[in-house]
Design a protein around this motif. Structure first.
Motif, mmCIF file in Angstrom:
data_model
loop_
_atom_site.group_PDB
_atom_site.id
_atom_site.type_symbol
_atom_site.label_atom_id
_atom_site.label_comp_id
_atom_site.label_asym_id
_atom_site.label_seq_id
_atom_site.Cartn_x
_atom_site.Cartn_y
_atom_site.Cartn_z
ATOM 1 N N TYR A 186 39.686 42.878 42.360
ATOM 2 C CA TYR A 186 40.136 44.240 42.083
ATOM 3 C C TYR A 186 41.134 44.323 40.932
ATOM 4 O O TYR A 186 41.486 45.406 40.486
ATOM 5 C CB TYR A 186 40.739 44.848 43.354
ATOM 6 C CG TYR A 186 39.689 45.442 44.269
ATOM 7 C CD1 TYR A 186 39.430 46.806 44.268
ATOM 8 C CD2 TYR A 186 38.933 44.627 45.103
ATOM 9 C CE1 TYR A 186 38.460 47.355 45.085
ATOM 10 C CE2 TYR A 186 37.960 45.162 45.936
ATOM 11 C CZ TYR A 186 37.729 46.524 45.921
ATOM 12 O OH TYR A 186 36.762 47.051 46.731
ATOM 13 N N ASP A 188 40.478 42.926 38.030
ATOM 14 C CA ASP A 188 39.727 42.705 36.795
ATOM 15 C C ASP A 188 38.564 43.684 36.667
ATOM 16 O O ASP A 188 37.455 43.319 36.298
ATOM 17 C CB ASP A 188 39.208 41.258 36.770
ATOM 18 C CG ASP A 188 38.708 40.839 35.386
ATOM 19 O OD1 ASP A 188 39.231 41.389 34.401
ATOM 20 O OD2 ASP A 188 37.800 39.994 35.320
ATOM 21 N N LEU A 189 38.815 44.936 36.996
ATOM 22 C CA LEU A 189 37.778 45.958 36.948
ATOM 23 C C LEU A 189 37.823 46.717 35.622
ATOM 24 O O LEU A 189 38.854 46.774 34.952
ATOM 25 C CB LEU A 189 37.962 46.944 38.107
ATOM 26 C CG LEU A 189 37.815 46.366 39.517
ATOM 27 C CD1 LEU A 189 38.159 47.433 40.560
ATOM 28 C CD2 LEU A 189 36.398 45.839 39.757
ATOM 29 N N ASP A 190 36.703 47.302 35.268
ATOM 30 C CA ASP A 190 36.595 48.103 34.057
ATOM 31 C C ASP A 190 37.432 49.370 34.221
ATOM 32 O O ASP A 190 37.138 50.203 35.084
ATOM 33 C CB ASP A 190 35.127 48.463 33.822
ATOM 34 C CG ASP A 190 34.914 49.281 32.563
ATOM 35 O OD1 ASP A 190 35.911 49.684 31.921
ATOM 36 O OD2 ASP A 190 33.741 49.537 32.226
ATOM 37 N N TYR A 194 36.550 52.614 36.566
ATOM 38 C CA TYR A 194 37.381 52.744 37.780
ATOM 39 C C TYR A 194 38.817 53.113 37.392
ATOM 40 O O TYR A 194 39.743 52.320 37.548
ATOM 41 C CB TYR A 194 37.363 51.437 38.578
ATOM 42 C CG TYR A 194 35.969 50.958 38.900
ATOM 43 C CD1 TYR A 194 35.235 51.546 39.933
ATOM 44 C CD2 TYR A 194 35.387 49.922 38.170
ATOM 45 C CE1 TYR A 194 33.965 51.110 40.225
ATOM 46 C CE2 TYR A 194 34.109 49.484 38.458
ATOM 47 C CZ TYR A 194 33.394 50.078 39.483
ATOM 48 O OH TYR A 194 32.127 49.646 39.777
ATOM 49 N N THR A 198 42.460 51.292 38.467
ATOM 50 C CA THR A 198 43.256 50.723 37.379
ATOM 51 C C THR A 198 44.691 51.257 37.424
ATOM 52 O O THR A 198 45.652 50.516 37.184
ATOM 53 C CB THR A 198 42.614 51.055 36.021
ATOM 54 O OG1 THR A 198 41.289 50.496 35.984
ATOM 55 C CG2 THR A 198 43.435 50.487 34.882
ATOM 56 N N ARG A 201 46.570 49.365 40.122
ATOM 57 C CA ARG A 201 46.193 47.953 40.169
ATOM 58 C C ARG A 201 47.298 47.064 40.725
ATOM 59 O O ARG A 201 47.036 46.155 41.512
ATOM 60 C CB ARG A 201 45.799 47.483 38.764
ATOM 61 C CG ARG A 201 45.343 46.037 38.702
ATOM 62 C CD ARG A 201 44.696 45.744 37.366
ATOM 63 N NE ARG A 201 45.568 46.117 36.259
ATOM 64 C CZ ARG A 201 45.153 46.227 34.992
ATOM 65 N NH1 ARG A 201 43.868 46.002 34.707
ATOM 66 N NH2 ARG A 201 45.991 46.556 34.034
#
Length: 248
Positions: A186, A188-190, A194, A198, A201
């Protein structure tokens, strides 16, 4: 103790190995077997072997394995509520009940899945329900509201406690993998795909913790706001984190 089994059949009897057989010993042994091997270990054959008795001897105490499951569920409740005395603050007392239920389930995580959704019809459960509804009646709720709101309270408590227990019952490697997911996957999400994740995070590793206490506090705050007698303590939040609310 099951009232459906005649009293003369519940008398303590020695097994062939010399152990004095009783309903209490059977429940205790069943909890141990479930804890060591999972719910599938609950069979008359395995219990008989563990107790050193003929499996048919168990039917002197329980009609079938489901009757035993209900006794196990009631034992967990009884152990969790042992020594509990409600105080003058009904909100704080309900909160302590909730924490005790969760602690009881975490003490027997593999058995909790079998117990959370059952109505035991036995003394410990009946006493707990009477205590909980009594606390809501003391807050000024009418009988119909007290019964219904207690159901909402205990369903929330049991559901969250069973979830925490189910997680605790997982193999250690799976628990650790689930914890790492919030820290690794979670993180390293775009951010375009998302944006909300982010934005929070840095907080996501905390998602690995239990939300039990937060859920209970939200519900109790709502109950206190609706209480006709307005008897909720004005310092309800004092000590909330001092009651042993460790995460999963």
């Amino acid at each position: 103790m099951s009232s459906r089994v005649p009293q003369e059949r519940r008398r303590r009897r020695p097994t062939r190995s010399g152990v004095l057989l009783s309903e209490d010993l059977i429940v205790q042994t069943a909890l141990r077997l479930i804890g060591e091997h999972g719910p599938e270990a609950l069979s008359v054959r395995r219990l008989g072997a563990a107790l050193g008795c003929d499996p048919t001897a168990l039917y002197r105490y329980f009609h079938d394995t489901d009757d035993l499951v209900l006794a196990i569920a009631d034992r967990i409740i009884g152990d969790a509520m042992a020594g509990f005395v409600p105080g003058e603050d009904w909100v704080a007392s309900l909160r302590e009940m909730a924490l005790r239920v969760r602690a009881g389930y975490l003490a027997h995580p593999r058995a909790a899945a079998m117990a959370a959704h059952r109505v035991t019809r036995r003394r410990s459960e009946i006493q707990a329900v009477d205590t909980g509804i009594g606390l809501l009646l003391s807050a000024g709720f009418e009988p119909a509201a007290a019964a219904r709101l207690y159901l909402a309270f205990i369903d929330t408590v049991l559901s969250h406690a069973a979830t925490d227990a189910a997680f605790q019952a997982l193999p250690r490697q799976q628990r650790e993998a689930d914890h790492r997911a919030w820290r690794d996957v979670y993180q390293d999400l775009d951010p375009v795909a998302y944006p909300a994740l982010t934005a929070v995070r840095r907080e996501l590793p905390g998602m690995a913790d239990s939300s039990f206490e937060e859920a209970v506090d939200l519900l109790l705050d709502a109950l206190a706001a609706r209480a006709p007698a307005r008897r909720a303590s004005t310092v309800r939040s004092v000590g909330r984190r001092s009651a042993g609310g460790a995460g999963r």
